[in-house]
Design an enzyme around this catalytic site. Structure first.
Site, PDB file in Angstrom:
ATOM      1  N   HIS A   1     -11.611  -5.527   8.823  1.00  0.00           N
ATOM      2  CA  HIS A   1     -12.279  -5.359   7.533  1.00  0.00           C
ATOM      3  C   HIS A   1     -13.561  -4.550   7.696  1.00  0.00           C
ATOM      4  O   HIS A   1     -14.513  -4.743   6.955  1.00  0.00           O
ATOM      5  CB  HIS A   1     -12.623  -6.721   6.910  1.00  0.00           C
ATOM      6  CG  HIS A   1     -11.436  -7.516   6.479  1.00  0.00           C
ATOM      7  ND1 HIS A   1     -10.623  -8.187   7.363  1.00  0.00           N
ATOM      8  CD2 HIS A   1     -10.902  -7.737   5.253  1.00  0.00           C
ATOM      9  CE1 HIS A   1      -9.660  -8.801   6.694  1.00  0.00           C
ATOM     10  NE2 HIS A   1      -9.802  -8.545   5.421  1.00  0.00           N
TER      11      HIS A   1
ATOM     12  N   GLU B   1       0.821  -1.215   0.000  1.00  0.00           N
ATOM     13  CA  GLU B   1       0.000   0.000   0.000  1.00  0.00           C
ATOM     14  C   GLU B   1       0.855   1.265   0.000  1.00  0.00           C
ATOM     15  O   GLU B   1       0.480   2.269  -0.619  1.00  0.00           O
ATOM     16  CB  GLU B   1      -0.958   0.001   1.200  1.00  0.00           C
ATOM     17  CG  GLU B   1      -2.140  -0.958   1.061  1.00  0.00           C
ATOM     18  CD  GLU B   1      -1.787  -2.420   1.294  1.00  0.00           C
ATOM     19  OE1 GLU B   1      -0.642  -2.693   1.719  1.00  0.00           O
ATOM     20  OE2 GLU B   1      -2.648  -3.292   1.068  1.00  0.00           O
TER      21      GLU B   1
END
Ligand SMILES: Cc1ncc(C[n+]2csc(CCOP(=O)(O)OP(=O)(O)O)c2C)c(N)n1
Lengths: 321, 347
Positions: free
Chosen positions: A125, A58
């Site tokens: 999540h 990322e």
């Protein structure tokens, strides 16, 4: 025909790719696979070479986007989940967000963050981390709550010359449907009155707008007229629309799915308190998730976050004062 | 996998022409004297914040700048005055940034080594080590998407930065995309005060290249000839499509981490070892030995360069400082999206 929030996001990206040769998409599993949520389904086929799979990096994904933006391109980055953007946090807040201010070179990147709770998502999540991005100067942070906004705001995000954190709610992906895509929209930076009322203002954004609307419907059966303000964009934050609403109602409840310390709800209340204190008939309140990581089991999960029922309960408290 | 190893004294004279060597030397000299100037201004209290020098690293740094074309991309780091000058940065840009002039590229918004002109391919580092590599990847990637070929991107790093996650992510990313990236690691034995044995556990940082599937080059960073040759080779390999190149140079930082640091942790043994040799002095000895210059000529160059730097820096000291009242306190380029809060007006 019915179009979901997710379809709208895919269509907005197709529109951007079609309209502007400078646009490309970069992220994990976005190409042939079409993305973890299928938000880029078939785009790699439709736009060969412009929808590109990234390694699980990322930090380097955002860094790459900033470099491409310096070179005049307009990358759309898909983070697989908003939660993982923390690994790219440094590049977002220190590289992308400072570039224009330091160098006068704009940084037109759009970072899509699939965020928010869905049952079973668990601690890693499910997060809503819009506020930590809004905290940093140099970023625009968007939280569309409708199919129409998901479409028009994403198109506008890609066209903006600054880094945009585009928070798209995972629960809304398949849950929300519209008849057609919009041909016009409110500009970014303007909040929307999602429901008019005169007794209480509920300020919400993203999925919580729908919980607030549900609460408002329930309260209507008890005789209360609740106004719901959909922020749409949390940075910039449309303080004027909020204050105008509070001027009509005299009561404010601010609802967010994020953790309770600081954040969007605190910012809204701070602004109304300092700029519209005299408009308030009772102390303003906020409702957020609990101050723990987000639980996995649906029983715990539903108790962790605001729901239409808890929003209605908080609203009743304010209305009875 | 190519492995270039040049030791000092190798076929030096055959590979680097006197013209090139002299050009490189003049940039090294200018960088050293510019650093000295900033150190003097710092001691005189004229510079806000820190001053970071590249003393002892000029041979490696200049070799990066000279190996690149003007259309290439360069992300220098803390100790790259020489490479910056060779790539085209002006003394005025450096001085204006150190002195906070509103006329400089950073306009007092950022200082010291955090300077550059992205549109000219010279990237202004953010402090976070390792973070510039993927940005250079992005520029190279974008040029490829735009159909522009032949660009090389060079990134300078210290060995400390090789321990960051950003380094790993970005080198892997460059390798996956087979980008024309040249990553130059100056192993100056210390990251601030941290010695190599607390920084990494592999025998040689160049060994890391194999793990990423990229080519590596090792070089004696005190030897200008070796540096020029190695960087030229690495840049040529990258330009020819052989993917990322990792260059690892051995040398010693001949100063503190910044001018606030006396570097008492560097032992005399290390300073007196081959690593501790001064690349500028070695280059001067080489020039004299080759009869490409004599000591009188060296003295002339030195005094000329000092004058040139003084002439460039003096007017900068009289330039306007940034003004908080006329400053645009807006971080977004899209004017109407900047929030203007009531307290913005209450100075
Ligand atoms: C991510 C990050 N952590 C810490 C620092 C603070 N810091 C600045 S320079 C430095 C040492 C750098 O060492 P090295 O990479 O070997 O370069 P050198 O200074 O030796 O040229 C440190 C720790 C930083 N700038 N960035």
């Amino acid at each position: 025909m019915s179009i979901t929030y997710l379809d709208a996001i895919r269509e907005a990206q197709a529109h951007a790719l079609r309209d502007d040769p400078r646009v490309f998409i970069y992220g994990q599993d976005v190409a042939a696979f079409g993305g973890a949520f299928k938000a880029t389904k078939n785009l790699a086929v439709e736009f060969p070479g412009r929808v590109i799979d990234a390694p699980i990096s990322e930090d380097a994904i955002i860094g790459m986007a900033v470099g491409a933006a310096i070179e005049g391109l307009r990358p759309i980055i898909e983070m697989q989940f908003a939660d993982f953007s923390t690994v790219g946090f440094n590049q977002i807040v220190n590289q992308a967000a400072t570039l224009f201010w330091r160098t006068n070179v704009p940084c037109p990147i759009t970072v899509r963050l699939p965020f928010g709770g869905t049952s079973g998502g668990g601690p890693f999540h499910s997060q809503s981390i819009e506020a930590i991005y809004a905290h940093y100067p140099g970023l625009v942070v968007l939280t569309p709550a409708t199919v129409e906004d998901a479409y028009s705001m994403l198109i506008e995000a890609v066209a903006i010359d600054d880094p945009v954190i585009f928070c798209e709610h995972k629960f809304l992906y398949r849950h929300l449907k519209a008849e057609k895509l919009p041909s016009e929209a409110l500009p970014i930076g303007k909040a929307r009155i999602a429901r008019e009322g005169r007794d209480l203002t509920i300020v919400a954004y993203s999925a919580m707008v729908h919980d607030a609307l549900e609460a408002a419907t329930e309260l209507a059966t008890e005789g209360w007229q609740v106004e719901v303000v959909d922020l749409r964009s949390i940075k910039p934050l449309d303080t004027d629309t909020i204050i105008a609403s509070v001027a009509r109602t005299g009561r404010l409840l601010c609802v967010g799915e994020a953790f309770p310390w600081g954040g969007v709800t605190a910012e809204v209340i701070a602004r109304v308190s300092s700029e519209g204190f005299g408009l308030l008939d009772v102390p303003p309140q906020r409702l957020n998730a609990k101050d723990t990581p987000i639980p996995y089991h649906p029983n715990l999960w539903l108790a962790h976050r605001p729901t239409p029922q808890t929003v209605a309960a908080a609203a009743r408290n304010l209305l009875r004062q | 996998m190519s492995q270039t190893v040049l030791e000092s004294g190798d076929t030096a004279d055959t590979v680097v022409s006197s013209g090139k060597y002299l050009t490189a030397y003049r940039y090294m000299l200018r960088a050293r004297l510019l650093d000295d100037k900033f150190a003097a201004l710092y001691r005189a209290g004229k510079i806000h914040g820190g001053v970071f020098l590249g003393r002892g690293q000029e041979a490696l740094s200049v070799a990066i700048g000279l190996a690149l074309k003007k259309t290439d991309v360069f992300a220098p780091l803390i100790r790259d005055a020489a490479g910056r000058l060779a790539f085209g940065e002006t003394v005025a840009d450096a001085a204006r940034t150190y002195l906070g002039s509103s006329l400089g590229p950073m306009r007092g918004r950022d200082g010291n080594v955090h300077r550059g002109r992205p549109r000219d391919g010279l990237l202004p580092m953010i402090s976070h080590l390792g973070a510039m590599i993927s940005v250079v990847n992005g520029i190279l990637f974008a040029r490829r998407l735009k159909g522009i070929s032949g660009t090389v991107g060079a990134v300078a790093l210290g060995e400390g930065a090789t321990s960051t996650g950003a380094f790993h992510e970005a080198l892997n990313q460059a390798a996956v995309e087979k980008l024309p990236l040249v990553l130059v690691v100056a192993n100056n034995q210390f990251a601030y005060s941290t010695p190599n044995d607390r920084q990494f556990a592999c025998a040689d940082l160049a060994d890391k290249a194999a793990g990423y599937g990229v080519e590596s080059h090792s070089v004696d960073g005190t030897d200008l000839t070796a540096c020029l040759q190695t960087l030229e080779a690495a840049v040529a390999r990258a330009r020819a499509g052989h993917g990322p190149q990792l260059v690892v140079a051995q040398l010693l930082r001949l100063c503190g981490h910044g001018e606030h640091d006396d570097a008492g942790y560097i032992t005399p043994q290390l300073k007196n070892s081959a690593l501790g040799r001064d690349c500028l002095k070695l280059a001067e000895d080489f020039l004299v030995g080759k009869k490409w210059a004599d000591t009188a000529q060296l003295a002339v160059w030195r005094s000329e360069t000092i004058r040139e730097i003084d002439d460039a820096v003096a007017p900068v000291q009289r330039e306007p400082a940034p003004d908080p009242f006329t400053e645009e306190w807006q971080a977004l380029s899209t004017k109407h999206l900047n929030e203007i809060r009531p307290d913005d007006f209450e100075i």
